[in-house]
Design a protein around this motif. Structure first.
Motif: not given
Length: 65
Positions: A23-25, A44-49, A28-30
């Motif tokens: 769902e997170e993936k 928003h997701h707590g990831l690196t760019p 991100i794509i949407r």
């Protein structure tokens, strides 16, 4: 003389990995398809760019860019 291997130093934190759910993936794509900036999606997701950018690059290669 200091140790040559970084793993021997006690002050260096160990890198942890975060696994993303399906769902997170999709989210991100949407968000990328809607034109949202990579940095805002990453924060928003707590990831690196760079992690978010890889989703965009991989999608382009799969579509036959």
């Amino acid at each position: 003389m200091p140790p040559k291997r970084l793993a021997m130093l006690p002050s260096i934190a160990k890198i942890t990995r975060k696994s993303l759910t399906f769902e997170e993936k999709l989210d991100i794509i949407r968000r990328q398809e809607r034109g949202q900036k990579t940095n805002s999606i990453a924060s928003h997701h707590g990831l690196t760019p760079s992690t978010v950018y890889h989703f965009q690059v991989n999608r382009l290669y799969q579509e036959g860019w």
